[in-house]
Enzyme design. Sequence first.
Site, PDB file in Angstrom:
ATOM      1  N   ASP A   1       5.717  -7.279   2.555  1.00 48.15           N
ATOM      2  CA  ASP A   1       4.621  -7.610   1.630  1.00 48.15           C
ATOM      3  C   ASP A   1       5.217  -7.866   0.242  1.00 48.15           C
ATOM      4  O   ASP A   1       5.834  -6.970  -0.347  1.00 48.15           O
ATOM      5  CB  ASP A   1       3.677  -6.389   1.596  1.00 48.15           C
ATOM      6  CG  ASP A   1       2.274  -6.758   1.186  1.00 48.15           C
ATOM      7  OD1 ASP A   1       1.971  -7.953   1.034  1.00 48.15           O
ATOM      8  OD2 ASP A   1       1.465  -5.811   1.031  1.00 48.15           O
TER       9      ASP A   1
ATOM     10  N   SER B   1       0.840  -1.209   0.000  1.00 48.41           N
ATOM     11  CA  SER B   1       0.000   0.000   0.000  1.00 48.41           C
ATOM     12  C   SER B   1       0.870   1.252   0.000  1.00 48.41           C
ATOM     13  O   SER B   1       0.388   2.341  -0.318  1.00 48.41           O
ATOM     14  CB  SER B   1      -0.923   0.005   1.220  1.00 48.41           C
ATOM     15  OG  SER B   1      -0.201  -0.257   2.406  1.00 48.41           O
TER      16      SER B   1
ATOM     17  N   GLU C   1      -0.546 -12.356  -1.512  1.00 47.95           N
ATOM     18  CA  GLU C   1      -1.985 -12.333  -1.781  1.00 47.95           C
ATOM     19  C   GLU C   1      -2.420 -13.580  -2.549  1.00 47.95           C
ATOM     20  O   GLU C   1      -1.693 -14.052  -3.427  1.00 47.95           O
ATOM     21  CB  GLU C   1      -2.335 -11.085  -2.616  1.00 47.95           C
ATOM     22  CG  GLU C   1      -2.102  -9.781  -1.883  1.00 47.95           C
ATOM     23  CD  GLU C   1      -2.486  -8.555  -2.706  1.00 47.95           C
ATOM     24  OE1 GLU C   1      -3.028  -8.703  -3.828  1.00 47.95           O
ATOM     25  OE2 GLU C   1      -2.245  -7.430  -2.221  1.00 47.95           O
TER      26      GLU C   1
ATOM     27  N   GLU D   1      -9.529  -9.221   3.728  1.00 45.69           N
ATOM     28  CA  GLU D   1      -9.779  -7.824   3.352  1.00 45.69           C
ATOM     29  C   GLU D   1     -11.128  -7.695   2.646  1.00 45.69           C
ATOM     30  O   GLU D   1     -11.405  -8.386   1.654  1.00 45.69           O
ATOM     31  CB  GLU D   1      -8.650  -7.304   2.437  1.00 45.69           C
ATOM     32  CG  GLU D   1      -8.875  -5.848   2.030  1.00 45.69           C
ATOM     33  CD  GLU D   1      -7.651  -5.144   1.457  1.00 45.69           C
ATOM     34  OE1 GLU D   1      -6.563  -5.751   1.428  1.00 45.69           O
ATOM     35  OE2 GLU D   1      -7.803  -3.992   1.023  1.00 45.69           O
TER      36      GLU D   1
ATOM     37  N   LYS E   1       4.251 -11.626   3.467  1.00 48.92           N
ATOM     38  CA  LYS E   1       2.815 -11.798   3.169  1.00 48.92           C
ATOM     39  C   LYS E   1       2.654 -11.871   1.669  1.00 48.92           C
ATOM     40  O   LYS E   1       3.383 -11.174   0.933  1.00 48.92           O
ATOM     41  CB  LYS E   1       1.999 -10.618   3.709  1.00 48.92           C
ATOM     42  CG  LYS E   1       0.524 -10.698   3.318  1.00 48.92           C
ATOM     43  CD  LYS E   1      -0.330  -9.652   3.999  1.00 48.92           C
ATOM     44  CE  LYS E   1      -0.356  -8.316   3.298  1.00 48.92           C
ATOM     45  NZ  LYS E   1      -0.822  -8.337   1.905  1.00 48.92           N
TER      46      LYS E   1
HETATM   47  O1  KIV Z   1      -0.512  -3.432   1.574  1.00 42.49           O
HETATM   48  C1  KIV Z   1      -1.189  -3.362   2.609  1.00 42.49           C
HETATM   49  O2  KIV Z   1      -1.160  -2.394   3.368  1.00 42.49           O
HETATM   50  C2  KIV Z   1      -2.038  -4.509   2.927  1.00 42.49           C
HETATM   51  C3  KIV Z   1      -2.990  -4.376   4.079  1.00 42.49           C
HETATM   52  C4  KIV Z   1      -4.156  -3.561   3.675  1.00 42.49           C
HETATM   53  C5  KIV Z   1      -3.396  -5.681   4.622  1.00 42.49           C
HETATM   54  O3  KIV Z   1      -1.984  -5.495   2.274  1.00 42.49           O
END
Ligand code: KIV
Length: 277
Positions: free
Chosen positions: A83, A45, A115, A182, A113
């Site tokens: 992420d 994000s 997706e 989400e 993390k």
């Molecule tokens: O990238 C991010 O901030 C996210 C969160 C919204 C879980 O994936």
Amino acid sequence: MRTTVTQIREMKANGDKTAMLTAYDYSIAQILDRAGIPLILVGDSLGMVVLGYETTIPVTMEVMLHHTRAVVRGTEQTLVIGDMPFMTYHVSVEDAMRNAARFIQEAGCQAVKLEGGMVVAEKVRRIVEAGIPVMGHIGLTPQSANQLGGHRVQGRAPGAAAKILEDARVLEDAGVFAIVLEMVPAPLASLITERSGVPTIGIGAGAGCDGQVQVINDMLGSFTDFVPRHAKQYARLTETIAGAVEQYQAEVKSGAFPTKKHSFTMDESLLTELRTK
Ligand code: KIV
């Protein structure tokens, strides 16, 4: 000692809710760490709230590693999750493992993390087998927003709800230590939470999840291009910062800043000597 994935799993067992936040830089990470936030996500994000892109798609590995390193430097207690950005775990298992390893080895975070549900399960399994903790992320997966028809609630249709339920089960089998849900309907998120052996962390998924995550710029009110319905502004930093900047500018113009307190003196005799030159 940093929070461990075992402790995060224990929190679910003890009914202790987990408050997770995103962070993208050293100073904010330090504040969250000192406040006792157990999980920080360096979310992609950042592409939107820090770099000003319209989506998370342009975010690269190099950008993520750069920000993840800064967050790791700002933390001592918090478990930091990197992420994995768009297309860094989609092409092959080898690619996914190599890029997950870069987060741990080059940025120093403790988990990654990614997706997706079933479609990434084999990659998740192999990354976990290599000793890297993985957090799953299902429901609205912003890297696939083009495919999902935008940033909208997922799992309202019967087939879609069953698929999200199944994705959560498959991810748990693959070895994730937690799953972000989400923008899924709250009752569906509660059902997943009841059935799941690992903690669910909701964002726009209701109060029935084992924990919640918010984008830090949303909850601090420092990003206001749009405010998602699931975001709660605990502060209005945009207004606070604008006020401070206006006051600074006014004081520079009027000469009220800087004062003696913000300036440095020197030996008068040296100054006198300099004046003769
Ligand atoms: O990238 C991010 O901030 C996210 C969160 C919204 C879980 O994936």
